[in-house]
Design a protein around this motif. Structure first.
Motif: not given
Ligand SMILES: C[S@@+](CC[C@H](N)C(=O)[O-])C[C@H]1O[C@@H](n2cnc3c(N)ncnc32)[C@H](O)[C@@H]1O
Length: 203
Positions: A6, A12, A42, A61, A63, A81-82, A154, A157
């Protein structure tokens, strides 16, 4: 400290290429043509290239490196934030790819209930199925589970638990029932779950 995966999009990308191979090619027919697609969590927008170029893709996202990388490539991705509905926009399809296993059960419920409010046609969940091996109760699985939790951290979490196949199915069923969704479909392809939750027509 977040996992090396990450720290930069290329790290990644390198990691997940080995895990997915061509597994995401099934997404294009699932999403369809000329759809507005919104992806919470995303990353840098990896999913965009697996859907039709006739679709309009955007996402959020937390990050910063991923978001900046995406923006330099003119992707419609911003910080957000999601778990906060203010960051969402109404779209035909909402994709939740590779995010559920990062979240606590409570956060999954919150995320999904927000997604239901913003999806016009369907929510598509993509989750790795191979991680179910880490839910088995033997020494090798436990060790693998610990290693995977470190590699998949990441920076936002802590991964609390790896789900078994039964637990994944019951989670999908639970999300469907608790959000009054009438129809859903679970596919398995190249060791991933692809779940389509169809929004009810008379909402
Ligand atoms: C495993 S990655 C998946 C990225 C993308 N969905 C993909 O399939 O390539 C998980 C992502 O979730 C983001 N993330 C985790 N918790 C989040 C939150 N509360 N708000 C926004 N993004 C979040 C992380 O920063 C990371 O980029």
């Amino acid at each position: 400290m977040k996992s090396i995966m990450f720290m930069h999009p290329l790290m990644y990308e390198f990691g997940v290429r080995f895990l997915y191979f061509d597994g995401l090619k099934i997404l294009k027919p699932i999403i369809g043509e000329e759809k507005e697609v919104f992806e919470p969590a995303c990353g840098y927008g990896r999913i965009k290239r697996f859907i039709s170029s006739t679709c309009k893709y955007s996402g959020i996202d937390l990050n910063e490196r991923f978001v900046n990388y995406a923006r330099r490539r003119n992707r419609d991705i911003r910080m957000g934030n999601i778990l906060d509905s203010k960051n969402y926009k109404e779209s035909d399809v909402i994709i939740l790819s590779d995010i559920l296993h990062h979240l606590s059960r409570e956060d999954i419920r919150t995320l999904f209930s927000i997604a239901v409010r913003f999806a016009r046609e369907k929510i598509v969940i993509v989750e790795p199925e191979f991680v179910t091996y880490a839910a088995k109760k033997n020494t090798l699985s436990r060790a693998l589970g610990k290693f995977m939790a470190v590699m998949d951290y990441d920076g936002i979490n802590e991964i609390e638990k790896w789900l078994s196949d039964e637990e994944y199915k019951s989670l999908f069923y639970d999300l469907k029932e608790s959000n009054n969704i009438e129809k859903f479909e679970i596919k398995k392809f190249r060791r991933h779950y692809f779940v389509e939750m169809f929004m009810n027509e008379n909402r």
